[in-house]
Design a protein around this motif. Structure first.
Motif, PDB file in Angstrom:
ATOM      1  N   ILE A   1      35.709  36.740  10.459  1.00 50.29           N
ATOM      2  CA  ILE A   1      34.680  37.764  10.280  1.00 50.29           C
ATOM      3  C   ILE A   1      33.988  37.602   8.926  1.00 50.29           C
ATOM      4  CG2 ILE A   1      36.346  39.465   9.404  1.00 50.29           C
ATOM      5  CD1 ILE A   1      34.600  41.629  10.736  1.00 50.29           C
ATOM      6  N   VAL A   2      32.687  37.819   8.924  1.00 49.99           N
ATOM      7  CA  VAL A   2      31.883  37.846   7.697  1.00 49.99           C
ATOM      8  C   VAL A   2      30.901  39.004   7.819  1.00 49.99           C
ATOM      9  CG1 VAL A   2      32.077  35.361   7.212  1.00 49.99           C
ATOM     10  CG2 VAL A   2      30.205  36.183   8.641  1.00 49.99           C
ATOM     11  N   GLY A   3      30.427  39.470   6.691  1.00 50.71           N
ATOM     12  CA  GLY A   3      29.421  40.522   6.699  1.00 50.71           C
ATOM     13  C   GLY A   3      29.809  41.677   5.802  1.00 50.71           C
ATOM     14  N   PRO A   4      28.894  42.622   5.657  1.00 50.44           N
ATOM     15  CA  PRO A   4      29.115  43.722   4.719  1.00 50.44           C
ATOM     16  C   PRO A   4      30.290  44.633   5.066  1.00 50.44           C
ATOM     17  CG  PRO A   4      27.042  44.021   5.909  1.00 50.44           C
ATOM     18  CD  PRO A   4      27.582  42.681   6.277  1.00 50.44           C
ATOM     19  N   ARG A   5      30.692  44.662   6.323  1.00 54.55           N
ATOM     20  CA  ARG A   5      31.827  45.510   6.712  1.00 54.55           C
ATOM     21  C   ARG A   5      33.097  44.681   6.884  1.00 54.55           C
ATOM     22  NH1 ARG A   5      29.697  48.350  11.850  1.00 54.55           N
ATOM     23  NH2 ARG A   5      28.875  46.283  12.157  1.00 54.55           N
ATOM     24  N   PHE A   6      33.121  43.525   6.233  1.00 59.19           N
ATOM     25  CA  PHE A   6      34.253  42.607   6.377  1.00 59.19           C
ATOM     26  C   PHE A   6      35.603  43.303   6.221  1.00 59.19           C
ATOM     27  CE2 PHE A   6      37.517  40.336   4.027  1.00 59.19           C
ATOM     28  CZ  PHE A   6      37.848  39.330   4.926  1.00 59.19           C
ATOM     29  N   ARG A   7      35.818  43.950   5.105  1.00 62.22           N
ATOM     30  CA  ARG A   7      37.157  44.471   4.798  1.00 62.22           C
ATOM     31  C   ARG A   7      37.630  45.523   5.799  1.00 62.22           C
ATOM     32  NH1 ARG A   7      41.412  44.603   1.831  1.00 62.22           N
ATOM     33  NH2 ARG A   7      42.336  46.492   1.013  1.00 62.22           N
TER      34      ARG A   7
ATOM     35  N   LEU B   1      31.992  34.755  12.481  1.00 62.10           N
ATOM     36  CA  LEU B   1      31.485  35.840  13.323  1.00 62.10           C
ATOM     37  C   LEU B   1      30.983  36.970  12.430  1.00 62.10           C
ATOM     38  CD1 LEU B   1      34.516  35.978  15.785  1.00 62.10           C
ATOM     39  CD2 LEU B   1      32.241  35.089  16.321  1.00 62.10           C
ATOM     40  N   ARG B   2      29.737  37.349  12.620  1.00 64.00           N
ATOM     41  CA  ARG B   2      29.207  38.482  11.861  1.00 64.00           C
ATOM     42  C   ARG B   2      29.959  39.750  12.262  1.00 64.00           C
ATOM     43  NH1 ARG B   2      25.679  38.753   8.483  1.00 64.00           N
ATOM     44  NH2 ARG B   2      25.117  40.879   9.032  1.00 64.00           N
ATOM     45  N   ASP B   3      30.045  40.678  11.350  1.00 64.87           N
ATOM     46  CA  ASP B   3      30.788  41.909  11.606  1.00 64.87           C
ATOM     47  C   ASP B   3      30.287  42.649  12.845  1.00 64.87           C
ATOM     48  OD1 ASP B   3      28.409  42.708  10.362  1.00 64.87           O
ATOM     49  OD2 ASP B   3      29.410  43.756   8.704  1.00 64.87           O
ATOM     50  N   ASP B   4      28.969  42.704  13.061  1.00 63.06           N
ATOM     51  CA  ASP B   4      28.455  43.383  14.245  1.00 63.06           C
ATOM     52  C   ASP B   4      28.827  42.630  15.526  1.00 63.06           C
ATOM     53  OD1 ASP B   4      26.641  41.373  13.362  1.00 63.06           O
ATOM     54  OD2 ASP B   4      25.005  42.294  14.504  1.00 63.06           O
ATOM     55  N   GLU B   5      28.908  41.301  15.479  1.00 68.53           N
ATOM     56  CA  GLU B   5      29.360  40.518  16.637  1.00 68.53           C
ATOM     57  C   GLU B   5      30.824  40.814  16.962  1.00 68.53           C
ATOM     58  OE1 GLU B   5      27.390  36.210  16.782  1.00 68.53           O
ATOM     59  OE2 GLU B   5      28.350  36.624  14.851  1.00 68.53           O
ATOM     60  N   VAL B   6      31.630  40.924  15.921  1.00 68.72           N
ATOM     61  CA  VAL B   6      33.050  41.219  16.112  1.00 68.72           C
ATOM     62  C   VAL B   6      33.224  42.584  16.759  1.00 68.72           C
ATOM     63  CG1 VAL B   6      35.233  41.706  14.918  1.00 68.72           C
ATOM     64  CG2 VAL B   6      33.867  39.707  14.269  1.00 68.72           C
ATOM     65  N   VAL B   7      32.474  43.551  16.295  1.00 69.37           N
ATOM     66  CA  VAL B   7      32.573  44.888  16.878  1.00 69.37           C
ATOM     67  C   VAL B   7      32.194  44.844  18.346  1.00 69.37           C
ATOM     68  CG1 VAL B   7      31.583  47.212  16.836  1.00 69.37           C
ATOM     69  CG2 VAL B   7      32.283  46.110  14.696  1.00 69.37           C
TER      70      VAL B   7
ATOM     71  N   HIS C   1      38.152  43.836   9.189  1.00 65.50           N
ATOM     72  CA  HIS C   1      39.265  42.893   9.023  1.00 65.50           C
ATOM     73  C   HIS C   1      40.604  43.636   9.153  1.00 65.50           C
ATOM     74  CE1 HIS C   1      41.197  39.288   7.220  1.00 65.50           C
ATOM     75  NE2 HIS C   1      41.878  40.117   6.463  1.00 65.50           N
ATOM     76  N   LEU C   2      40.723  44.762   8.487  1.00 67.79           N
ATOM     77  CA  LEU C   2      41.945  45.564   8.558  1.00 67.79           C
ATOM     78  C   LEU C   2      42.105  46.227   9.927  1.00 67.79           C
ATOM     79  CD1 LEU C   2      41.798  47.181   5.002  1.00 67.79           C
ATOM     80  CD2 LEU C   2      43.254  45.288   5.765  1.00 67.79           C
ATOM     81  N   GLN C   3      41.000  46.674  10.510  1.00 69.81           N
ATOM     82  CA  GLN C   3      41.045  47.297  11.837  1.00 69.81           C
ATOM     83  C   GLN C   3      41.519  46.286  12.884  1.00 69.81           C
ATOM     84  OE1 GLN C   3      37.315  49.127  12.760  1.00 69.81           O
ATOM     85  NE2 GLN C   3      38.024  49.954  14.706  1.00 69.81           N
ATOM     86  N   LEU C   4      41.115  45.042  12.737  1.00 68.01           N
ATOM     87  CA  LEU C   4      41.559  43.999  13.668  1.00 68.01           C
ATOM     88  C   LEU C   4      43.069  43.815  13.590  1.00 68.01           C
ATOM     89  CD1 LEU C   4      38.642  41.512  13.098  1.00 68.01           C
ATOM     90  CD2 LEU C   4      39.235  42.569  15.302  1.00 68.01           C
ATOM     91  N   ASP C   5      43.623  43.896  12.396  1.00 62.83           N
ATOM     92  CA  ASP C   5      45.088  43.793  12.263  1.00 62.83           C
ATOM     93  C   ASP C   5      45.791  44.919  13.014  1.00 62.83           C
ATOM     94  OD1 ASP C   5      45.700  41.439  10.989  1.00 62.83           O
ATOM     95  OD2 ASP C   5      45.672  42.298   8.979  1.00 62.83           O
TER      96      ASP C   5
END
Length: 159
Positions: free
Chosen positions: A41-47, A99-105, A50-54
């Motif tokens: 993941i990359v992007g302004p909401r990375f952190r 993957l951009r943060d919006d793509e991950v979401v 990233h933690l939510q994915l865990d």
């Protein structure tokens, strides 16, 4: 060779076994999709994402263990081998690379939504066959619906 005898009649055992095995595949696959997105993941909401994915990965792994142990308790050997998961996994997956943060979401909402739909089908299938397994699947569904809601709220207003 039967090592553990089931407490269910054979017809119920088959229905329950199919529901548990396909749920195991979905959960293990979901944990891998979550980790892949977590690492890329990359992007302004990375952190925060990233933690939510865990959290999703931890939930999926914990439930996969519970599902596998339920199957084993019913005399149904669970199959979590990599080749089994790779061959049977049909939930949406991610592309390779960053993957951009919006793509991950979007990916997680879609993947969780598909998994939830499949769980709801299994809940219906196990209603008479094995209410104990049905209850387990209901609990998993509730937790995955919560995770889906949290991801969907990330992309509001809709992009």
């Amino acid at each position: 060779m039967t090592v553990v005898r089931s407490t269910l009649p054979e017809a119920a055992r088959e229905i329950t076994g199919e529901a548990l095995q396909s749920t195991l595949v979905d959960l293990l696959g979901l944990s891998l999709i979550g980790k892949q997105a977590h690492w890329n993941i990359v992007g302004p909401r990375f952190r925060s994402i990233h933690l939510q994915l865990d959290e999703v990965v931890s939930t999926a792994r914990s439930f996969s263990d519970t599902v596998a142990e339920r199957a084993a308790a019913l005399g149904l050997p669970p199959d979590g081998r990599p080749e089994t998961i790779a061959a049977a996994y049909t939930l949406p997956g991610s592309k390779s690379g960053w993957l951009r943060d919006d793509e991950v979401v979007r990916l997680m909402v879609e993947t969780l939504e598909t998994a939830i739909g499949r769980l709801r089908e299994r809940i219906g299938a196990t209603e008479k066959a094995d209410p104990v397994t049905q209850d387990l699947l209901i609990g998993i569904t509730a937790e995955l619906e919560k995770e889906r809601w949290m991801f969907e709220a990330e992309n509001w207003p809709r992009d």
